[in-house]
Scaffold this active site. Structure first.
Site, PDB file in Angstrom:
ATOM      1  N   MET A 331       0.829  -1.202   0.000  1.00  0.00           N
ATOM      2  CA  MET A 331       0.000   0.000   0.000  1.00  0.00           C
ATOM      3  C   MET A 331       0.866   1.256   0.000  1.00  0.00           C
ATOM      4  O   MET A 331       0.564   2.246  -0.685  1.00  0.00           O
ATOM      5  CB  MET A 331      -0.940   0.005   1.209  1.00  0.00           C
ATOM      6  CG  MET A 331      -1.944   1.154   1.190  1.00  0.00           C
ATOM      7  SD  MET A 331      -3.021   1.193   2.651  1.00  0.00           S
ATOM      8  CE  MET A 331      -4.066  -0.223   2.343  1.00  0.00           C
ATOM      9  N   GLY A 332       1.955   1.227   0.772  1.00  0.00           N
ATOM     10  CA  GLY A 332       2.864   2.361   0.792  1.00  0.00           C
ATOM     11  C   GLY A 332       3.492   2.605  -0.566  1.00  0.00           C
ATOM     12  O   GLY A 332       3.515   3.737  -1.066  1.00  0.00           O
ATOM     13  N   TRP A 334       2.284   1.688  -3.376  1.00  0.00           N
ATOM     14  CA  TRP A 334       1.250   2.122  -4.302  1.00  0.00           C
ATOM     15  C   TRP A 334       1.080   3.631  -4.277  1.00  0.00           C
ATOM     16  O   TRP A 334       0.898   4.279  -5.313  1.00  0.00           O
ATOM     17  CB  TRP A 334      -0.079   1.441  -3.967  1.00  0.00           C
ATOM     18  CG  TRP A 334      -1.227   2.102  -4.662  1.00  0.00           C
ATOM     19  CD1 TRP A 334      -1.465   2.130  -6.008  1.00  0.00           C
ATOM     20  CD2 TRP A 334      -2.280   2.878  -4.063  1.00  0.00           C
ATOM     21  NE1 TRP A 334      -2.607   2.871  -6.275  1.00  0.00           N
ATOM     22  CE2 TRP A 334      -3.116   3.331  -5.107  1.00  0.00           C
ATOM     23  CE3 TRP A 334      -2.588   3.216  -2.746  1.00  0.00           C
ATOM     24  CZ2 TRP A 334      -4.239   4.123  -4.867  1.00  0.00           C
ATOM     25  CZ3 TRP A 334      -3.709   3.994  -2.511  1.00  0.00           C
ATOM     26  CH2 TRP A 334      -4.511   4.429  -3.558  1.00  0.00           C
ATOM     27  N   HIS A 335       1.165   4.233  -3.108  1.00  0.00           N
ATOM     28  CA  HIS A 335       1.034   5.681  -3.031  1.00  0.00           C
ATOM     29  C   HIS A 335       2.193   6.388  -3.734  1.00  0.00           C
ATOM     30  O   HIS A 335       2.017   7.471  -4.284  1.00  0.00           O
ATOM     31  CB  HIS A 335       0.960   6.132  -1.566  1.00  0.00           C
ATOM     32  CG  HIS A 335      -0.384   5.935  -0.945  1.00  0.00           C
ATOM     33  ND1 HIS A 335      -0.668   4.903  -0.080  1.00  0.00           N
ATOM     34  CD2 HIS A 335      -1.546   6.632  -1.082  1.00  0.00           C
ATOM     35  CE1 HIS A 335      -1.924   4.981   0.300  1.00  0.00           C
ATOM     36  NE2 HIS A 335      -2.483   6.006  -0.295  1.00  0.00           N
ATOM     37  N   GLY A 336       3.367   5.770  -3.725  1.00  0.00           N
ATOM     38  CA  GLY A 336       4.509   6.375  -4.391  1.00  0.00           C
ATOM     39  C   GLY A 336       5.809   5.798  -3.873  1.00  0.00           C
ATOM     40  O   GLY A 336       5.892   5.364  -2.722  1.00  0.00           O
TER      41      GLY A 336
END
Length: 404
Positions: A331-332, A334-336
């Site tokens: 998830m981290g 995925w954010h960037g």
């Protein structure tokens, strides 16, 4: 050509709601005007991704064709075989455009960045979900038109919420009676007004009026507390940014869901009083729910099942901890691909693991801690401040404060 930014200004809403009227009249009389809705979707996609953003429009078109070929190809293969290797390759290919867009800034690659467009993440989540459900057999047949309607449902294209194919298709194919549709319209209008207040009033106050001033004050006082940059301004920034993030995103989600309701589609909720959560696990059952549930179902649960099936880790508690770490680390990323997004993911994984230890301890020692309004309030207070601190990390402001 005029470019539209979804849910960004009054002119957008006037055009959106005005052009929705024929579809709404059709639903009022118990008929879904699918051809009109398709033309309406194409028109708004052109207005959003055309003009000066034509490269995003080209990227979107190429992306949709690519994903459609993957879905149809895997569906055809699935009728004959079910090899894990083929499934893995197809899923990797499906997420490859999103990965390329995420790593483009790190590689300073202009060519890879050209693959990106507004909403690529949410379209990827939808496609991967369909592939996984085809693999599981919960989906047996996905038609081209049905997939395109689901993938390009315009109210949720740019930032979700993330719907599920079977749920969406059930709504899309259902003939609503007048009373049921009017109830949806009533709820949709309430959500629209709620979203407008959240995004354009509260989000404006926190994000446009207050946040830049507090950020400036924090930067000016960055040498406070022996050069660490810690100051009351930074603490204020943490809370104000957290409120801005919530009201802006929750407002956008409420508007998108409200518009969906006007089209007779009950897009799932995305936020449910997240700051009233009693612990961090409950927070993720209330915050950006369509995303957190997607990660739970398609990453956490599947990784947990894989680790247990292969007996790679025998201890069930350790299995869940590894799955949490992988889930939030992904998830981290995925954010960037930046340190603060990755630390944000690891922070939440650590918080949930510690929360699980605490819940098991309470269960084993029920006589030590009794449930009361005080303990409930303490739980909410700790969770709220933990989340706000994580949002401070997420904001990237510490990167500005310490390294610039």
């Amino acid at each position: 050509m005029i470019n539209l930014q979804p849910y960004a200004d009054p002119a957008y809403f006037i055009l959106l709601l005005g052009t929705l009227l024929p579809a709404m009249i059709g639903l009022y009389f118990g008929k879904r005007l699918r051809t009109y809705e398709a033309l309406w979707t194409v028109a708004f996609l052109v207005l959003t991704f055309g003009g000066v953003k034509w490269h995003q429009g080209v990227a979107l078109l190429g992306y949709v064709i690519f994903q459609l070929l993957l879905i149809m190809g895997y569906q055809r293969y699935r009728r004959k075989g079910n090899r894990t290797g083929v499934f893995v390759v197809v899923v990797v290919l499906s997420i490859l455009p999103l990965v390329a867009v995420k790593v483009a800034p790190v590689l300073a690659s202009h060519r890879l960045s050209l693959l990106g467009f507004l909403g690529i993440s949410y379209l990827t989540f939808k496609t991967v979900q369909v592939l996984m459900e085809l693999r599981d057999g919960t989906l047996t047949e996905v038609g081209i038109v049905a997939f395109l309607r689901f993938l390009l449902f315009f109210p949720t294209v740019s930032s979700g919420p993330i719907d599920r194919f079977r749920r969406f298709q059930a709504d899309e194919q259902r003939v609503l009676d007048r009373a049921t549709y009017l109830s949806l319209v009533d709820h949709g209008i309430q959500l629209l007004f709620k979203g407008l207040v959240y995004k354009f009033i509260l989000g404006y106050l926190f994000g446009t009026l207050w946040l830049p001033r507090i950020a400036h004050a924090a930067l000016v006082s960055r040498h406070a507390f022996y050069g660490t940059g810690l100051s009351w301004h930074l603490i204020a920034y943490m809370y104000v940014y957290s409120m801005y993030l919530f009201f802006d995103f929750a407002g956008y989600s409420a508007i998108a869901i409200g518009v969906s309701y006007l089209l007779g589609i009950k897009t799932p909720d995305n936020f449910r009083a997240p700051f009233a959560a009693h612990n961090i696990k409950e927070f993720w059952n209330r915050w950006h729910m369509s995303l957190s549930f997607w990660f739970r179902d398609f990453i956490f649960m599947r990784l947990t099942f894989f680790l247990m099936k292969k007996r790679l880790i025998k201890n069930r508690i350790r299995v869940s901890q590894v799955a949490y770490l992988a889930n939030f680390l992904i998830m981290g990323f995925w954010h960037g691909v930046t340190w603060y997004y990755i630390v944000y993911g690891l922070f939440h994984a650590t918080a949930i693991i510690l929360n699980d230890y605490w819940l098991r301890y309470k269960k084993a020692h029920p006589q030590l801690i009794t449930h009361s309004a005080v303990t409930e309030g303490v739980g909410i207070f700790i969770t709220f401040n933990t989340v706000c601190f994580s949002f401070l990390i997420f904001s990237g402001f510490l990167n500005t404060l310490w390294f610039h």
